[in-house]
Design a protein around this motif. Structure first.
Motif, PDB file in Angstrom:
ATOM      1  N   ASP A  70       0.690  -1.508  -0.240  1.00 54.19           N
ATOM      2  CA  ASP A  70      -0.404  -0.072   0.097  1.00 54.19           C
ATOM      3  C   ASP A  70       0.691   1.355  -0.211  1.00 54.19           C
ATOM      4  O   ASP A  70       0.326   2.415   0.164  1.00 54.19           O
ATOM      5  CB  ASP A  70      -1.053  -0.002   0.721  1.00 54.19           C
ATOM      6  CG  ASP A  70      -0.246   0.010   2.786  1.00 54.19           C
ATOM      7  OD1 ASP A  70       0.791  -0.388   2.363  1.00 54.19           O
ATOM      8  OD2 ASP A  70      -0.842  -0.584   3.417  1.00 54.19           O
ATOM      9  N   ASP A 286      -1.601   8.952  -1.498  1.00 51.71           N
ATOM     10  CA  ASP A 286      -1.416   8.214  -0.410  1.00 51.71           C
ATOM     11  C   ASP A 286      -1.760   9.444   1.170  1.00 51.71           C
ATOM     12  O   ASP A 286      -1.814   8.717   1.836  1.00 51.71           O
ATOM     13  CB  ASP A 286       0.116   8.172  -0.413  1.00 51.71           C
ATOM     14  CG  ASP A 286       0.737   7.239  -1.203  1.00 51.71           C
ATOM     15  OD1 ASP A 286      -0.146   6.272  -1.882  1.00 51.71           O
ATOM     16  OD2 ASP A 286       1.805   6.737  -1.357  1.00 51.71           O
ATOM     17  N   SER A 287      -1.758  10.049   0.972  1.00 54.28           N
ATOM     18  CA  SER A 287      -2.350  11.418   2.277  1.00 54.28           C
ATOM     19  C   SER A 287      -3.663  11.377   2.115  1.00 54.28           C
ATOM     20  O   SER A 287      -4.272  12.168   2.963  1.00 54.28           O
ATOM     21  CB  SER A 287      -0.999  13.215   2.077  1.00 54.28           C
ATOM     22  OG  SER A 287       0.009  12.327   1.956  1.00 54.28           O
ATOM     23  N   GLY A 290      -7.640   8.393   2.008  1.00 54.99           N
ATOM     24  CA  GLY A 290      -8.137   8.355   3.682  1.00 54.99           C
ATOM     25  C   GLY A 290      -9.687   9.151   3.615  1.00 54.99           C
ATOM     26  O   GLY A 290     -10.311   8.797   4.797  1.00 54.99           O
ATOM     27  N   SER A 292     -12.985  10.142   4.478  1.00 57.50           N
ATOM     28  CA  SER A 292     -14.740   9.555   4.247  1.00 57.50           C
ATOM     29  C   SER A 292     -15.672  10.273   3.779  1.00 57.50           C
ATOM     30  O   SER A 292     -16.328  10.214   3.152  1.00 57.50           O
ATOM     31  CB  SER A 292     -15.204   9.271   5.379  1.00 57.50           C
ATOM     32  OG  SER A 292     -14.453  10.299   6.312  1.00 57.50           O
ATOM     33  N   LYS A 326     -10.720   8.063  -7.307  1.00 56.47           N
ATOM     34  CA  LYS A 326     -10.871   6.537  -6.527  1.00 56.47           C
ATOM     35  C   LYS A 326     -11.468   5.885  -7.335  1.00 56.47           C
ATOM     36  O   LYS A 326     -10.619   4.905  -7.236  1.00 56.47           O
ATOM     37  CB  LYS A 326     -12.251   7.200  -5.210  1.00 56.47           C
ATOM     38  CG  LYS A 326     -11.947   5.768  -4.852  1.00 56.47           C
ATOM     39  CD  LYS A 326     -12.982   6.270  -3.091  1.00 56.47           C
ATOM     40  CE  LYS A 326     -12.099   7.213  -2.747  1.00 56.47           C
ATOM     41  NZ  LYS A 326     -13.000   7.038  -0.874  1.00 56.47           N
TER      42      LYS A 326
END
Length: 632
Positions: A70, A286-287, A290, A292, A326
């Motif tokens: 990952d 990568d930052s 996540g 949401s 995404k």
């Protein structure tokens, strides 16, 4: 142990990618060490290390390793500018262990394993880690008042599955049996008498006086004297589950075939036709992956440093772009590709009509008034890449046999960890470059002329022999001896690239080792015709505009003409000019040698294979074979 015993040397991050990474031996002045597996790399004392962002390379590593990698991670290090020999930075680095595990006293020739207790270690000069050394504690032959140096016994065993083990000196000297005296750990001596007929090193048991020369373990006959491989993974500190029954080979410390890196490399190029917002999201994914929901953005803008680059866009615009990215990264078709394709996105950027907007990682431009008239006989397009970033990831290594870049699973890949890993080591370097596109019509016409010739047939047949000799025993089922043939286009483009690299190095002061190449040759179904010559090494001389300046019309015209003119002659002619591989030869070059075409192995992407001057310029009165038939 001495206070300053931890640090024993230093290497560049790129060194860990290509020369001495996980599982490789690093030669130090007084002994050698083996780079440990990723399980032992410690980041607990580094609080500000950042992941290396390159989504395309990460996806390729995940696909190749078939696990859930990952992120890409740099080697553990801390900038220790104050030079404190007892500072935190001196205690952080890539872990290593002494190897081979047998040492020899340089005064009395005693040979014993490191754990025997016969040897001590000293590293008491905090600013001179290169002076670290092992010594024989009980030797009476002191030199200059110091206990004599102990050096690694230079013989090891390796197998094609990546295992590495100490040479079984005790069993070898007693021909597989115990010592007749009954001693469980008899003392050994190693005497090196030199000679010009190969190794002349004898091993003697002090207890029973049995003696045997290491030559008996060399060659085909010597392999029969060796035990089966034990499956030792020395860099991981364990043995292969299930063992290994391969026949090992005797190698020496410093052998060039003891370690081959398996590396993936990609340029951080924006997507074609991508907006500035999409480009920035890809750079910092990568930052950002996540996050949401859109309601989190106002708070996260204050705590995530990367989000400071998105102040020009509203929360709604940013969230919409994040959702779109995404969806594109979770496309199931991406995971079904046979092997990673890292060149196509780069080709699409360089060959697009409109170059992407400048970023910190990639800035490119064309000549302001279009392609100059003087360059049109040679190139269809020239792109001056003023800024680029190259990311390299180490995904494994092999021993005894180098991996095939076009078929990465063909040679057994040794693992970097004992189990699954969520990351692989990587490094990033920045530089500049020149992208040169050969006119489509010129290249297509040359392919039609060259494809049916005797010379091209000789190259194809040599490739078939090369495949049979190297791979036929590895492949089960039907064997395709022309699989991964790079094609006629590649030979011409690769040769042109080497000619230009050597001319740039000779004329402008660049070392050829400071340059690298990427060849975009494609196939009949997807024809391409470009080369990228770039500087992307930590100590390159040309990372401040020097290479880009050579792309200006007058300079590039002169360099190209000189490269093509000088390629018509080689000081090794006529041997070089007439060279073609014939049965049973399986070398993969024609009119090419160290004088005219070969470059350093760090520069060439194919190990100086697939090169032939006759396919670029007229030699031997054969202008019909040349890509550029008319030379001034």
């Amino acid at each position: 142990m001495a206070q300053y015993r931890r640090r024993v040397g230093a290497v560049r991050p790129s060194h860990l990618m290509f020369t001495s990474g996980v599982g490789a031996l690093v030669d130090l002045p007084n002994f050698s060490v083996l780079v440990s597996g990723l399980d032992e790399w410690d980041y607990s004392q580094i609080h500000d290390w950042e992941k290396i962002a390159e989504p395309r390379l990460l996806a390729a590593a995940r696909r190749l390793l078939r696990n859930d990698v990952d992120h890409l991670r740099p080697a553990p290090r801390i900038n220790d500018d104050d030079g404190d020999p007892d500072g935190v930075g001196q205690r952080i680095g890539v872990p290593t262990k002494p190897f081979p595990g047998f040492l020899r006293c340089t005064a009395c020739n005693v040979l014993a394993p490191l754990e025997s207790g016969d040897f001590g270690f000293e590293n008491d000069k905090p600013r001179r880690p290169q002076d670290a050394r092992f010594f024989h504690k009980d030797c009476t032959r002191k030199r200059s008042g110091r206990r004599p140096l102990a050096v690694p016994a230079r013989f090891m065993l390796a197998c094609t599955k990546g295992h590495l083990d100490d040479f079984p000196y005790l069993q070898f000297v007693h021909r597989g049996g115990p010592c007749p005296t009954g001693a469980s750990h008899p003392k050994l001596r190693m005497e090196d008498r030199g000679g010009n007929l190969g190794a002349n090193v004898s091993i003697q048991c002090v207890s029973c006086r049995e003696r045997r020369n290491i030559r008996e373990a060399m060659g085909k006959r010597g392999e029969q004297q060796l035990p089966y491989c034990r499956g030792r993974r020395a860099h991981l500190g364990d043995f292969e589950p299930g063992g290994c029954k391969e026949t090992p080979k005797l190698i020496v410390v410093g052998a060039s075939n003891q370690w081959f890196a398996q590396v993936l490399t990609a340029l951080a190029v924006p997507k074609t036709s991508a907006s500035e917002l999409e480009t920035k999201i890809e750079q910092h994914w990568d930052s950002l992956f996540g996050i949401s929901g859109v309601e989190m953005l106002p708070f996260l803008r204050t705590v995530i440093p990367q989000l400071r680059e998105f102040t020009r866009w509203s929360d709604a615009e940013l969230w919409a772009a994040l959702e779109a990215h995404k969806r594109s990264t979770t496309n199931p078709q991406d995971s079904e590709q046979e092997r990673p394709d890292l060149l196509t996105p780069e080709w699409e950027v360089f060959s697009s009509d409109a170059l992407p907007d400048a970023t910190d990682d990639f800035t490119a431009r064309r000549h302001s008034n279009g392609l100059p008239t003087a360059l049109r006989p040679y190139y269809g397009d020239v792109v001056l890449v003023e800024r680029l970033r190259e990311v390299r990831a180490l995904v494994g290594f092999t021993r005894l046999d180098a991996p095939d870049p076009d078929d990465p699973d063909l040679v057994a890949r040794a693992p970097l960890t004992r189990g699954e890993t969520s990351w692989v080591p990587a490094s990033e370097v920045r530089g500049e470059g020149l992208f040169l596109r050969v006119p489509d019509g010129l290249l297509a016409d040359w392919v039609d002329r060259a494809r049916g010739t005797v010379e091209m047939a000789a190259h194809r047949q040599a490739y078939q022999r090369f495949r049979r000799n190297r791979y036929s025993g590895r492949i089960t089922g039907a064997f395709d001896d022309m699989r991964n043939w790079p094609g006629e286009r590649y030979l011409a483009l690769h040769t042109l690239s080497h000619l230009l690299i050597r001319t740039i190095a000779a004329e402008c002061g660049y070392s050829s080792a400071s340059l690298a190449e990427r060849i975009y040759a494609g196939s009949d179904e997807d024809p391409r015709g470009g080369i990228l010559i770039y500087t992307a090494v930590p100590d390159a001389e040309g990372t401040l505009g020097g290479l880009v300046s050579l792309g200006e019309p007058a300079e590039l015209t002169r360099i190209t003409r000189r490269a093509l003119r000088e390629a018509q002659h080689c000081s090794s002619d006529p041997l070089c000019a007439e060279r073609l591989p014939h049965q049973p030869e399986d070398f993969l070059h024609g009119a090419a040698c160290h004088v005219c075409l070969f470059v350093s192995e760090t520069t060439c992407e194919r190990g100086n294979r697939f090169l032939d001057r006759r396919f670029v310029v007229p030699i031997n009165d054969e202008p019909h074979l040349a890509l550029y038939q008319d030379q001034e």
